[in-house]
Design an enzyme around this catalytic site. Structure first.
Site, PDB file in Angstrom:
ATOM      1  N   GLY A  12      45.111  52.912  28.857  1.00 39.19           N
ATOM      2  CA  GLY A  12      45.107  51.696  29.159  1.00 39.19           C
ATOM      3  C   GLY A  12      44.520  50.779  27.629  1.00 39.19           C
ATOM      4  O   GLY A  12      45.629  51.187  26.295  1.00 39.19           O
ATOM      5  N   ILE A  13      44.203  49.918  27.708  1.00 36.61           N
ATOM      6  CA  ILE A  13      43.776  48.805  26.898  1.00 36.61           C
ATOM      7  C   ILE A  13      42.974  49.638  25.719  1.00 36.61           C
ATOM      8  O   ILE A  13      42.734  50.132  24.412  1.00 36.61           O
ATOM      9  CB  ILE A  13      42.970  47.910  27.350  1.00 36.61           C
ATOM     10  CG1 ILE A  13      43.643  46.855  27.827  1.00 36.61           C
ATOM     11  CG2 ILE A  13      42.696  47.163  25.743  1.00 36.61           C
ATOM     12  CD1 ILE A  13      43.347  45.535  28.132  1.00 36.61           C
ATOM     13  N   ALA A  82      35.246  50.443  27.833  1.00 35.69           N
ATOM     14  CA  ALA A  82      34.549  51.266  29.685  1.00 35.69           C
ATOM     15  C   ALA A  82      35.091  49.979  30.076  1.00 35.69           C
ATOM     16  O   ALA A  82      33.944  49.366  29.881  1.00 35.69           O
ATOM     17  CB  ALA A  82      33.887  51.967  29.392  1.00 35.69           C
ATOM     18  N   GLY A  83      35.005  50.602  31.273  1.00 39.70           N
ATOM     19  CA  GLY A  83      34.587  49.104  32.554  1.00 39.70           C
ATOM     20  C   GLY A  83      35.379  50.586  33.650  1.00 39.70           C
ATOM     21  O   GLY A  83      36.588  50.709  33.899  1.00 39.70           O
ATOM     22  N   THR A  85      35.989  48.180  38.201  1.00 42.17           N
ATOM     23  CA  THR A  85      36.620  47.299  39.624  1.00 42.17           C
ATOM     24  C   THR A  85      36.016  47.821  40.958  1.00 42.17           C
ATOM     25  O   THR A  85      36.603  48.926  40.987  1.00 42.17           O
ATOM     26  CB  THR A  85      37.490  46.607  39.266  1.00 42.17           C
ATOM     27  OG1 THR A  85      39.154  47.720  40.216  1.00 42.17           O
ATOM     28  CG2 THR A  85      38.707  45.758  38.170  1.00 42.17           C
ATOM     29  N   TYR A 146      32.501  42.299  38.721  1.00 48.94           N
ATOM     30  CA  TYR A 146      32.879  42.379  38.119  1.00 48.94           C
ATOM     31  C   TYR A 146      33.119  41.106  37.419  1.00 48.94           C
ATOM     32  O   TYR A 146      32.635  40.731  35.288  1.00 48.94           O
ATOM     33  CB  TYR A 146      34.349  42.897  38.276  1.00 48.94           C
ATOM     34  CG  TYR A 146      34.942  42.635  37.164  1.00 48.94           C
ATOM     35  CD1 TYR A 146      35.436  44.038  36.323  1.00 48.94           C
ATOM     36  CD2 TYR A 146      36.310  41.996  36.800  1.00 48.94           C
ATOM     37  CE1 TYR A 146      36.353  43.979  34.954  1.00 48.94           C
ATOM     38  CE2 TYR A 146      37.273  42.194  35.444  1.00 48.94           C
ATOM     39  CZ  TYR A 146      37.536  43.503  34.940  1.00 48.94           C
ATOM     40  OH  TYR A 146      38.157  43.682  33.375  1.00 48.94           O
ATOM     41  N   PRO A 176      41.010  39.862  27.759  1.00 47.63           N
ATOM     42  CA  PRO A 176      42.342  39.830  27.756  1.00 47.63           C
ATOM     43  C   PRO A 176      42.933  39.256  28.827  1.00 47.63           C
ATOM     44  O   PRO A 176      41.815  39.174  30.131  1.00 47.63           O
ATOM     45  CB  PRO A 176      42.250  41.469  27.873  1.00 47.63           C
ATOM     46  CG  PRO A 176      41.497  41.762  27.623  1.00 47.63           C
ATOM     47  CD  PRO A 176      39.797  40.895  27.597  1.00 47.63           C
TER      48      PRO A 176
END
Length: 239
Positions: A12-13, A82-83, A85, A146, A176
């Site tokens: 991903g990002i 890093a994250g 949901t 979140y 973002p």
């Protein structure tokens, strides 16, 4: 050649950011927590080494940073990407869903900054970018956990910017908008249609577009940019 560490950096990002840093001449390490096959494929494709640990674990972050520095040198650029949901309306959200998101998204940022800030202060140089979200600015139903973490990152970033400025350490955030990643791919089609209708640009961001903002903020020449939140959202939300 500066050393950059990107958490959640194998997809991903994060992956786009790691690749952009590599192309710009940085020595790059990417952290990951799950899906080792994805990390292995990423390393095989890019040559960027990956290191596995959970950013929610303080001790693991200390050990992980030590491993990166033993392999590449002192970490001078940190991207806290890093994250996770765990979406649910608040009246249905479990305590576990709340804690897990806070531990990774906000606690992970603290853990990683704590593991690197001492060295940055000693060397009198550092660039820290914390990955926020448009939903931390505007809110989003089903994401009280979140949104709280992403809003919290902004306050964390501003305070850290004040602490680090005299040591030539900058801390900035990137927020973002909806981006074409696996996380967004999981959104149901009817919800995605509503999301796209609310974006003036009429499309999702690409991970490379978000990475471009990170690359700008970590540059040596960006030393006077400190404590800001750079929104990259196609005009969806304007603060």
């Amino acid at each position: 050649m500066r050393v950059a560490l990107v958490t959640g950096g194998s997809s991903g990002i994060g992956a786009a950011t790691a690749e952009a840093l590599l192309a710009a001449g940085y020595r790059v390490a990417a952290n990951f927590a799950g899906h080792p096959e994805v990390a292995q494929s990423f390393t095989a494709r890019t040559g960027i080494p990956t290191f596995r640990w959970n950013v929610a674990d303080y001790g693991a972050c200390q050990a992980g940073v030590a491993s990166v520095e033993a392999a590449l040198g002192p970490v001078e650029v940190l991207v806290n990407n890093a994250g996770i949901t765990r979406d649910a309306m608040l009246h249905r959200m479990s305590a576990e869903q709340w804690r897990e998101v806070l531990d990774v998204n906000l606690g992970g940022c603290f853990n990683m900054c704590r593991a690197t800030i001492g060295g940055m202060r000693e060397r009198r140089f550092g660039r820290i970018v914390n990955m926020g979200s448009v939903n931390g600015l505007s809110g989003q139903p089903g994401q009280t956990n979140y949104a709280a973490t992403k809003a919290g990152l902004i306050g964390f970033t501003k305070a850290l910017a004040l602490e680090g400025a005299s040591h030539n350490i900058t801390a900035n955030a990137v927020a973002p908008g909806y981006t074409d990643t696996a996380m967004v791919d999981a959104v149901p089609p009817e919800a995605m249609a509503r999301i796209l209708a609310a974006i003036p640009a009429g499309r999702l961001a690409t991970p490379a577009e978000i990475a471009r903002g990170v690359l700008f903020l970590v540059a040596d020449e960006s030393a006077f940019i400190n404590g800001i939140t750079l929104s990259i959202n196609g005009g969806k939300y304007m603060a």
